[in-house]
Design an enzyme around this catalytic site. Structure first.
Site, PDB file in Angstrom:
ATOM      1  N   LYS A  22       0.829  -1.221   0.000  1.00  0.00           N
ATOM      2  CA  LYS A  22       0.000   0.000   0.000  1.00  0.00           C
ATOM      3  C   LYS A  22       0.857   1.263   0.000  1.00  0.00           C
ATOM      4  O   LYS A  22       0.650   2.161  -0.801  1.00  0.00           O
ATOM      5  CB  LYS A  22      -0.900   0.012   1.246  1.00  0.00           C
ATOM      6  CG  LYS A  22      -1.565   1.364   1.498  1.00  0.00           C
ATOM      7  CD  LYS A  22      -2.406   1.381   2.751  1.00  0.00           C
ATOM      8  CE  LYS A  22      -1.723   1.873   3.997  1.00  0.00           C
ATOM      9  NZ  LYS A  22      -1.628   3.327   4.145  1.00  0.00           N
ATOM     10  N   ASN A  23       1.829   1.310   0.908  1.00  0.00           N
ATOM     11  CA  ASN A  23       2.554   2.570   1.059  1.00  0.00           C
ATOM     12  C   ASN A  23       3.544   2.830  -0.081  1.00  0.00           C
ATOM     13  O   ASN A  23       3.980   3.964  -0.270  1.00  0.00           O
ATOM     14  CB  ASN A  23       3.220   2.643   2.432  1.00  0.00           C
ATOM     15  CG  ASN A  23       2.176   2.865   3.527  1.00  0.00           C
ATOM     16  OD1 ASN A  23       1.038   3.234   3.243  1.00  0.00           O
ATOM     17  ND2 ASN A  23       2.559   2.626   4.773  1.00  0.00           N
ATOM     18  N   CYS A 117      -5.286   8.851   8.943  1.00  0.00           N
ATOM     19  CA  CYS A 117      -5.433   8.263  10.271  1.00  0.00           C
ATOM     20  C   CYS A 117      -4.829   9.206  11.310  1.00  0.00           C
ATOM     21  O   CYS A 117      -3.756   9.771  11.098  1.00  0.00           O
ATOM     22  CB  CYS A 117      -4.705   6.922  10.353  1.00  0.00           C
ATOM     23  SG  CYS A 117      -5.580   5.583   9.570  1.00  0.00           S
ATOM     24  N   ARG A 122       0.612  15.249  13.096  1.00  0.00           N
ATOM     25  CA  ARG A 122       1.334  14.744  11.925  1.00  0.00           C
ATOM     26  C   ARG A 122       1.835  15.933  11.098  1.00  0.00           C
ATOM     27  O   ARG A 122       1.251  16.289  10.070  1.00  0.00           O
ATOM     28  CB  ARG A 122       0.441  13.805  11.106  1.00  0.00           C
ATOM     29  CG  ARG A 122       0.092  12.547  11.871  1.00  0.00           C
ATOM     30  CD  ARG A 122      -0.723  11.560  11.074  1.00  0.00           C
ATOM     31  NE  ARG A 122       0.057  10.884  10.039  1.00  0.00           N
ATOM     32  CZ  ARG A 122      -0.396   9.836   9.345  1.00  0.00           C
ATOM     33  NH1 ARG A 122      -1.585   9.352   9.571  1.00  0.00           N
ATOM     34  NH2 ARG A 122       0.356   9.279   8.420  1.00  0.00           N
ATOM     35  N   PRO A 123       2.922  16.569  11.554  1.00  0.00           N
ATOM     36  CA  PRO A 123       3.413  17.765  10.868  1.00  0.00           C
ATOM     37  C   PRO A 123       4.032  17.422   9.514  1.00  0.00           C
ATOM     38  O   PRO A 123       4.385  16.271   9.264  1.00  0.00           O
ATOM     39  CB  PRO A 123       4.482  18.301  11.820  1.00  0.00           C
ATOM     40  CG  PRO A 123       4.925  17.128  12.623  1.00  0.00           C
ATOM     41  CD  PRO A 123       3.788  16.167  12.668  1.00  0.00           C
ATOM     42  N   ASP A 125       6.510  19.717   8.347  1.00  0.00           N
ATOM     43  CA  ASP A 125       7.577  20.724   8.286  1.00  0.00           C
ATOM     44  C   ASP A 125       8.800  20.231   7.509  1.00  0.00           C
ATOM     45  O   ASP A 125       9.455  21.001   6.795  1.00  0.00           O
ATOM     46  CB  ASP A 125       7.981  21.154   9.706  1.00  0.00           C
ATOM     47  CG  ASP A 125       8.393  19.970  10.559  1.00  0.00           C
ATOM     48  OD1 ASP A 125       7.563  19.064  10.762  1.00  0.00           O
ATOM     49  OD2 ASP A 125       9.553  19.923  11.007  1.00  0.00           O
ATOM     50  N   GLN A 126       9.106  18.952   7.614  1.00  0.00           N
ATOM     51  CA  GLN A 126      10.306  18.439   6.930  1.00  0.00           C
ATOM     52  C   GLN A 126      10.100  18.378   5.405  1.00  0.00           C
ATOM     53  O   GLN A 126      11.040  18.555   4.639  1.00  0.00           O
ATOM     54  CB  GLN A 126      10.701  17.054   7.467  1.00  0.00           C
ATOM     55  CG  GLN A 126      11.034  17.056   8.948  1.00  0.00           C
ATOM     56  CD  GLN A 126      12.174  18.005   9.287  1.00  0.00           C
ATOM     57  OE1 GLN A 126      13.261  17.936   8.717  1.00  0.00           O
ATOM     58  NE2 GLN A 126      11.916  18.912  10.210  1.00  0.00           N
ATOM     59  N   ASP A 305       3.832   0.369  12.105  1.00  0.00           N
ATOM     60  CA  ASP A 305       2.593  -0.129  11.504  1.00  0.00           C
ATOM     61  C   ASP A 305       2.320  -1.585  11.874  1.00  0.00           C
ATOM     62  O   ASP A 305       1.296  -2.142  11.466  1.00  0.00           O
ATOM     63  CB  ASP A 305       2.633   0.042   9.975  1.00  0.00           C
ATOM     64  CG  ASP A 305       2.613   1.509   9.569  1.00  0.00           C
ATOM     65  OD1 ASP A 305       2.246   2.352  10.399  1.00  0.00           O
ATOM     66  OD2 ASP A 305       2.965   1.809   8.407  1.00  0.00           O
ATOM     67  N   ARG A 397      -9.113   0.230   3.799  1.00  0.00           N
ATOM     68  CA  ARG A 397      -8.161   1.155   3.158  1.00  0.00           C
ATOM     69  C   ARG A 397      -6.885   0.427   2.786  1.00  0.00           C
ATOM     70  O   ARG A 397      -6.197   0.808   1.850  1.00  0.00           O
ATOM     71  CB  ARG A 397      -7.748   2.255   4.154  1.00  0.00           C
ATOM     72  CG  ARG A 397      -8.659   3.429   4.255  1.00  0.00           C
ATOM     73  CD  ARG A 397      -8.020   4.426   5.205  1.00  0.00           C
ATOM     74  NE  ARG A 397      -6.609   4.558   4.895  1.00  0.00           N
ATOM     75  CZ  ARG A 397      -5.673   4.939   5.739  1.00  0.00           C
ATOM     76  NH1 ARG A 397      -5.988   5.242   6.971  1.00  0.00           N
ATOM     77  NH2 ARG A 397      -4.418   5.037   5.362  1.00  0.00           N
TER      78      ARG A 397
HETATM   79  N1  EPU Z   1       7.380  14.064  11.242  1.00  0.00           N
HETATM   80  C1  EPU Z   1       7.699  15.361  11.543  1.00  0.00           C
HETATM   81  N2  EPU Z   1       7.754  16.262  10.517  1.00  0.00           N
HETATM   82  C2  EPU Z   1       7.477  15.934   9.231  1.00  0.00           C
HETATM   83  C3  EPU Z   1       7.157  14.608   8.934  1.00  0.00           C
HETATM   84  C4  EPU Z   1       7.098  13.695   9.969  1.00  0.00           C
HETATM   85  O1  EPU Z   1       7.941  15.705  12.688  1.00  0.00           O
HETATM   86  O2  EPU Z   1       7.539  16.815   8.363  1.00  0.00           O
HETATM   87  C5  EPU Z   1       7.337  13.054  12.332  1.00  0.00           C
HETATM   88  C6  EPU Z   1       5.942  12.472  12.526  1.00  0.00           C
HETATM   89  O3  EPU Z   1       5.169  13.269  13.377  1.00  0.00           O
HETATM   90  C7  EPU Z   1       6.270  11.110  13.105  1.00  0.00           C
HETATM   91  C8  EPU Z   1       7.602  10.743  12.433  1.00  0.00           C
HETATM   92  O4  EPU Z   1       8.135  11.966  11.938  1.00  0.00           O
HETATM   93  O5  EPU Z   1       6.464  11.208  14.471  1.00  0.00           O
HETATM   94  C9  EPU Z   1       7.495   9.783  11.270  1.00  0.00           C
HETATM   95  O6  EPU Z   1       6.555  10.239  10.317  1.00  0.00           O
HETATM   96  P1  EPU Z   1       6.647   9.876   8.764  1.00  0.00           P
HETATM   97  O7  EPU Z   1       6.733  11.132   7.988  1.00  0.00           O
HETATM   98  O8  EPU Z   1       7.690   8.836   8.568  1.00  0.00           O
HETATM   99  O9  EPU Z   1       5.209   9.210   8.511  1.00  0.00           O
HETATM  100  P2  EPU Z   1       4.294   9.356   7.230  1.00  0.00           P
HETATM  101  O10 EPU Z   1       5.130   9.462   6.015  1.00  0.00           O
HETATM  102  O11 EPU Z   1       3.241  10.394   7.468  1.00  0.00           O
HETATM  103  C10 EPU Z   1       4.233   6.829   6.667  1.00  0.00           C
HETATM  104  C11 EPU Z   1       3.181   5.770   6.489  1.00  0.00           C
HETATM  105  C12 EPU Z   1       2.565   5.415   7.835  1.00  0.00           C
HETATM  106  C13 EPU Z   1       3.677   4.982   8.797  1.00  0.00           C
HETATM  107  C14 EPU Z   1       4.791   6.029   8.866  1.00  0.00           C
HETATM  108  C15 EPU Z   1       5.983   5.579   9.683  1.00  0.00           C
HETATM  109  C16 EPU Z   1       2.342   6.215   4.270  1.00  0.00           C
HETATM  110  C17 EPU Z   1       1.226   6.712   3.416  1.00  0.00           C
HETATM  111  N3  EPU Z   1       2.145   6.286   5.578  1.00  0.00           N
HETATM  112  O12 EPU Z   1       3.563   7.957   7.220  1.00  0.00           O
HETATM  113  O13 EPU Z   1       1.726   4.319   7.571  1.00  0.00           O
HETATM  114  O14 EPU Z   1       3.137   4.787  10.079  1.00  0.00           O
HETATM  115  O15 EPU Z   1       5.249   6.335   7.541  1.00  0.00           O
HETATM  116  O16 EPU Z   1       6.536   4.415   9.166  1.00  0.00           O
HETATM  117  O17 EPU Z   1       3.355   5.753   3.771  1.00  0.00           O
HETATM  118  C18 EPU Z   1      -0.133   2.929   7.801  1.00  0.00           C
HETATM  119  O18 EPU Z   1       0.161   2.380   6.735  1.00  0.00           O
HETATM  120  O19 EPU Z   1      -0.978   2.456   8.596  1.00  0.00           O
HETATM  121  C19 EPU Z   1       0.514   4.187   8.160  1.00  0.00           C
HETATM  122  C20 EPU Z   1      -0.003   5.025   9.005  1.00  0.00           C
END
Ligand code: EPU
Length: 429
Positions: A22-23, A117, A122-123, A125-126, A305, A397
């Site tokens: 999925k991801n 979810c 879920r910022p 900023d990066q 996950d 989903r």
């Molecule tokens: N974070 C920041 N700033 C940013 C981005 C992230 O502080 O700009 C923090 C988040 O708050 C969190 C950590 O960094 O504490 C990791 O977040 P990440 O950006 O890696 O998560 P994501 O890309 O939003 C994806 C998956 C999630 C999975 C996470 C971690 C997708 C669509 N989603 O989310 O998957 O939990 O990586 O591995 O790829 C799921 O499939 O159930 C799911 C939620």
């Protein structure tokens, strides 16, 4: 409102085949926006997140042709807008990949702030820091993120947190930028490597994916390609956990065992036996579930996950286990539901303590998010009596035909249809 009805206690025996990740899919589909010709994507999971992101591309002018259940062809050449304004965009977290892809193609992008979810702040900023380093200005207007530049140019970006989403978005924006982009402290998840392989199959030059330094050498043009998505690490892990939870013996096929090593290690600690094949894992358990501690971390650590699906096994382990969530602030919402089934769990912030009980008991519960929902299904398989899991739109989903796959190995599980709720219609990601 549709729900799953599960009578627990059946041990699972047989074979389950795993679909595409999925991801990876929700990153690769938006990445086709950058392609100069038709992309044929194979091994796509047939799940609602994939239909939603495909529909968004169609709204923007792409031609998406479904070849069969798991293969689509996307012709992105008709996309003539850098603005994605539809309600469905807001409701899906991964729609933020439109930012990087549109910026890379049009030097501008306007996309609603993402939903998805909820398990803590879920910022992004990066992501924005990365786009700005490549020369874009980022503003937020009326809930829309607006990116704009005259010229994207390669740059060095050090991520302050290891972020899957930011790593992917920067790769998307950088593939056609002038010069070299270096992403340091990059995420290393298997789907990052899959996206890099997909982009390279289009003619991009992305090196180092899978390590924490990714280098993207900008190219002028990308062409089309045929690409097959990798197997879903988390879907595989979920069925591994289900097999171990049930005390059965299940061969899980079409997987990449290397991607499953951290999950395998935890299940072995809990008393299961895991036998790796070339592209399969066999999971069986005869001994009682042993207590253990676990902590989630970015890849190659134990995936967040998988935290809920593994933790529910500890609710019936032979002692006390400490589970630490190392990625998200609030990923124990499912614990309230698990308590309804008789589990003894206390939560303090990012740490949960599971005191094993002899058995769980069937109860009405709800999926609080995608993986929490999968965990409720596993808990139900272990429990005495009948469990009804509500809010299954979250589960659907991310899991293709979860009912058919579990019933195929002997689970007593049925999907019961009811009238859709407003919430089901609104939340898609
Ligand atoms: N974070 C920041 N700033 C940013 C981005 C992230 O502080 O700009 C923090 C988040 O708050 C969190 C950590 O960094 O504490 C990791 O977040 P990440 O950006 O890696 O998560 P994501 O890309 O939003 C994806 C998956 C999630 C999975 C996470 C971690 C997708 C669509 N989603 O989310 O998957 O939990 O990586 O591995 O790829 C799921 O499939 O159930 C799911 C939620």
């Amino acid at each position: 409102m549709d729900k799953f009805q599960i009578r627990g206690g059946n041990r699972l025996f047989g074979e389950i085949s795993i679909g595409g990740a999925k991801n990876a899919a929700v990153a690769i589909i938006p990445a086709t926006i950058l392609a100069g010709d038709v992309c044929r994507l194979e091994n796509l999971p047939n799940i609602s997140d994939v239909s939603v992101i495909s529909r968004i591309l169609v709204e923007m002018g792409a031609k998406v042709t479904r070849i069969n259940k798991n293969t689509v062809e996307i012709d992105p050449r008709g996309i003539n807008t850098s603005v994605a304004e539809y309600d469905i965009v807001k409701s899906m977290r991964a729609s933020y990949y439109l930012l990087g892809a549109l910026l890379g193609r049009f030097n501008r992008a306007k996309v609603p702030m993402p939903g998805g979810c909820y398990f803590g702040v879920r910022p992004i900023d990066q992501h924005l820091k990365g786009f700005e380093a490549l020369g874009a200005t980022a503003t937020v207007e009326n809930g829309m993120i607006c990116l704009e530049t005259d010229n994207l140019a390669g740059s060095n970006i050090y991520l302050d947190v290891v972020s899957v989403g930011a790593t992917i978005n920067i790769m998307l924006a950088a593939v056609k930028a002038k010069g070299v982009t270096v992403i340091e402290n990059a995420a290393r998840e298997p789907h990052i490597v899959d996206l890099a392989n997909f982009l390279n199959s289009l003619g991009a030059d992305v090196r180092g994916a899978g390590t924490n330094v990714i280098k993207v050498y900008g190219v002028e043009q990308l062409h089309g390609a045929t690409y097959s998505i990798i197997p879903d690490q988390i879907e595989a892990g979920t069925y591994m956990a289900a097999a171990a939870a049930s005390g059965g013996d299940v061969l899980i096929t079409n997987v990449t065992p290397k991607h499953l090593q951290s999950i395998t290690a935890k299940l072995v600690e809990m008393g299961a036996e895991v036998i790796e094949g070339d592209d399969s894992v066999r999971v069986r358990r005869e001994r009682p579930i042993r207590r253990c501690n676990m902590k989630t971390m970015p890849h190659p650590g134990l995936p967040t996950d998988m935290q809920p699906q593994l933790a529910v096994l500890l609710s019936v382990a032979d002692g006390t286990s400490v589970v630490t969530e190392g990625v998200w602030d609030n990923r124990f919402q499912y614990v309230d539901e698990l308590r309804k089934m008789g589990a003894e769990v206390s939560v303090d912030g990012k740490v949960a303590v599971f005191q094993g009980v002899p058995t769980l008991k069937g109860a009405p519960v709800r999926a609080t998010d995608l993986r929490a929902g999968a965990a409720m299904v596993i808990a139900a398989l272990m429990a005495d009596g009948v469990t009804e899991v509500e809010d299954i739109h979250y589960i659907e989903r991310g899991y293709e035909d979860i009912v058919g796959k579990l019933a195929g190995v002997g689970a007593d599980i049925h999907r019961i249809s009811g009238a859709p709720t407003d919430q089901e219609e609104k939340i898609t990601g």
